[in-house]
Design an enzyme around this catalytic site. Structure first.
Site, PDB file in Angstrom:
ATOM      1  N   THR A 190      48.768  48.961  50.395  1.00 16.80           N
ATOM      2  CA  THR A 190      47.629  47.728  49.523  1.00 16.80           C
ATOM      3  C   THR A 190      47.465  46.927  50.114  1.00 16.80           C
ATOM      4  O   THR A 190      47.931  46.099  51.473  1.00 16.80           O
ATOM      5  CB  THR A 190      48.329  46.524  48.281  1.00 16.80           C
ATOM      6  OG1 THR A 190      49.648  46.002  49.003  1.00 16.80           O
ATOM      7  CG2 THR A 190      48.985  48.052  47.252  1.00 16.80           C
ATOM      8  N   SER A 222      51.062  34.645  55.487  1.00 16.92           N
ATOM      9  CA  SER A 222      50.720  35.584  53.468  1.00 16.92           C
ATOM     10  C   SER A 222      50.162  36.353  53.887  1.00 16.92           C
ATOM     11  O   SER A 222      49.301  36.081  55.700  1.00 16.92           O
ATOM     12  CB  SER A 222      50.224  34.602  52.156  1.00 16.92           C
ATOM     13  OG  SER A 222      48.987  33.799  53.217  1.00 16.92           O
ATOM     14  N   LYS A 223      49.715  37.235  53.683  1.00 14.99           N
ATOM     15  CA  LYS A 223      48.942  38.025  53.498  1.00 14.99           C
ATOM     16  C   LYS A 223      47.294  37.448  54.185  1.00 14.99           C
ATOM     17  O   LYS A 223      46.677  38.395  54.686  1.00 14.99           O
ATOM     18  CB  LYS A 223      48.611  39.163  52.538  1.00 14.99           C
ATOM     19  CG  LYS A 223      49.404  40.618  52.724  1.00 14.99           C
ATOM     20  CD  LYS A 223      49.041  41.831  51.817  1.00 14.99           C
ATOM     21  CE  LYS A 223      49.847  42.719  52.283  1.00 14.99           C
ATOM     22  NZ  LYS A 223      49.391  43.760  51.640  1.00 14.99           N
ATOM     23  N   ARG A 224      47.790  36.600  53.562  1.00 15.41           N
ATOM     24  CA  ARG A 224      45.793  35.538  53.216  1.00 15.41           C
ATOM     25  C   ARG A 224      45.716  35.274  54.858  1.00 15.41           C
ATOM     26  O   ARG A 224      44.492  34.879  54.817  1.00 15.41           O
ATOM     27  CB  ARG A 224      45.827  34.767  52.354  1.00 15.41           C
ATOM     28  CG  ARG A 224      44.755  35.902  50.617  1.00 15.41           C
ATOM     29  CD  ARG A 224      45.374  34.569  49.389  1.00 15.41           C
ATOM     30  NE  ARG A 224      46.643  33.981  49.391  1.00 15.41           N
ATOM     31  CZ  ARG A 224      47.913  33.976  48.926  1.00 15.41           C
ATOM     32  NH1 ARG A 224      48.153  35.507  48.334  1.00 15.41           N
ATOM     33  NH2 ARG A 224      48.722  34.121  48.597  1.00 15.41           N
TER      34      ARG A 224
END
Length: 491
Positions: free
Chosen positions: A15, A259-261
């Site tokens: 993902t 985080s991924k963001r």
């Protein structure tokens, strides 16, 4: 001492873009396997069809190959426990779930979402743990039939033991979880689809994984897996409970978990900027582990020779971009010059290069490469550092122009041009002496004298060593650019 029976796994979900925290987990597993001459299993956890994508799957494979983190079993390699994509193993999970149900290790749960929410809220209000309360744990056949007659669907829950669960974490030491904090949990959805809580330990069991090294965020699920393992051992599906080691959080800005963001979390960003795989891996290995008290710079083979999971620190590790860049710069300088020149090539071609392919001069590049190698932080910096060699005229950075062209730049440039015209263009020292003499004629030291020359020729106040750059650019182009700068000043 090496242990060839060690089997570890790296099992990401396909993902989004690969995340540096994910890479750190892959690296520690890989280094642990390689240090012990063990086996690295690469497995894809792609049971979430709504979020998983083939593009992300291909990116994962490509990223691991770019980093040099190879695997012994998994996609494209095969192995005795294939298939290595969970989406191709559904029949296995259904079979295991049926055995858990038949053995009384799991049970159907008919509670609706609304009922669960209501009971959780009541538990919170009463100051009790708000996890699942075991409502369907001991239903009679008549009660199950009544629920089914109502048209209720059921999920399957694993039956947690009523005593504390203790295990020794390889990073954190002995940990104990009490029953009220680890309630019964779902392993199959109402539509029969298996959940991560089932598929992950089942695959680890069937693939005979000996050590599970993963992020700290998964620590709370470990007692569930330990209990499930015991059931799988009793059913003859698993041989042993693996050793668990939970790696520390990677923290970003403001001491929040990266985080991924977060922009600096994306592996693609570092690849696009021109980090070397060795430089990035060297830095990521320092997020929770250290080579020695006084050495942060090392090769990946040196890391593998020294890596021990017992040396991983439980405290959170802060991601420091400046340190990552500094270590990468050191790795650039460690390259052989021919390897450095080859590594820079993508940034010397379209779409990165602002010059036409026919204007690229390979001999000029090979001559400037040793000087460029000592200056770069990331490989993508090379484009702006050498563009003056391949463009018909320099790209002027206006602040640089304004900064360098103070006082009486035209007079200085005129004198510098005269001195340079008479200099020996086969010797950078002669070019330096020419500019030094021009500076002295105007009461300026070399630093002040060379700034207008550098900006006239390269467009910038900082860059590669000036006099070597002038030699490689050549007399004719250098003098033409000084003339153009004089015209610009006059205009």
């Amino acid at each position: 001492m090496a242990n060839a029976n060690i089997r570890v796994r790296f099992c990401p979900s396909p993902t989004g873009n690969p995340h540096v925290g994910l890479v750190r987990t892959a690296l520690f597993n890989w280094a642990f396997a390689r240090h012990n001459q063990g086996t690295m299993v690469f497995r894809i956890e792609d049971t979430d069809a709504a979020r998983d994508s083939e593009e992300s799957y291909n990116q994962l494979l490509d990223s691991l190959k770019w980093l040099g983190l190879d695997w012994d079993e998994g996609p494209e390699v095969g192995g005795p426990h294939a298939p290595y994509r969970q989406s191709q193993r559904m029949d296995i999970y259904k079979d295991v779930a049926a055995k858990l149900l038949a053995g009384g290790y799991a049970y159907p749960c008919y509670c609706t979402t609304e009922e669960l929410d209501e009971r959780r809220e009541a538990a919170r209000a009463a100051g009790r743990p708000s996890g699942y309360d075991g409502h369907c744990r001991d239903l009679t056949d008549e009660q199950k039939a009544a629920y089914e007659a109502e048209g209720r669907a059921s999920i399957v829950r694993f039956r947690m033991p009523d005593e504390p669960i203790t295990f020794t974490d390889l990073v954190r030491g002995e940990l104990t979880f009490t029953p009220e904090n680890v309630p019964d949990y779902g392993i199959l959805r109402a539509n029969g689809a298996p959940l991560y809580t089932l598929v992950n330990p089942v695959d680890d069991a069937l693939m005979e994984i000996t050590h599970v090294l993963r992020g700290e965020d998964l620590l709370s699920s470990t007692p569930r897996q330990v209990a499930l393992y015991k059931a799988l051992i009793e059913l003859g599906i698993a041989k042993e409970i693996p050793s668990f080691g939970h790696l520390p959080y990677v923290m970003g800005e403001g001491n929040k978990k990266l985080s991924k963001r977060d922009p600096q979390a994306s592996l693609n960003l570092y690849r696009e900027r021109g980090f070397l795989p060795e430089g990035l891996l060297n830095y990521l290995s320092l997020l929770g582990w250290s080579f020695s008290a006084d050495q942060d710079l090392f090769t990946i083979p040196e890391m593998v020779a020294k890596f021990d999971i017992a040396d991983v620190n439980a405290n959170p590790a802060r991601f420091d971009l400046k340190k990552a860049e500094s270590i990468n710069a050191d790795h650039i300088r460690m390259l052989k010059v021919e390897d450095f020149a080859a590594a820079c090539e993508p940034w010397l071609q379209a779409p990165h290069a602002p010059w036409a392919p026919e204007d690229f001069d390979k001999a000029a590049w090979e001559a400037i490469a040793p000087h460029a190698q000592t200056r770069l932080t990331v490989l993508s910096d090379i484009t702006a550092n050498v563009d003056f060699l391949f463009l018909s005229e320099p790209v002027f950075d206006q602040p640089s122009w304004d900064k360098a062209m103070k006082g009486e730049p035209a007079a200085l440039l005129t004198t510098a041009r005269e001195k340079l015209e008479a200099a020996d263009w086969s010797d950078p020292e002669s070019l330096k002496n020419a500019v030094l003499a021009a500076g002295e004629a105007h009461g300026l030291k070399l630093g002040k004298a060379q700034a207008p020359v550098r900006v006239a020729v390269t467009g910038r106040t900082v860059g590669l060593p000036l006099f070597e750059s002038l030699e490689i650019l050549g007399k004719e182009k250098t003098l033409t650019r000084i003339d153009a700068a004089l015209a610009k000043l006059a205009g």
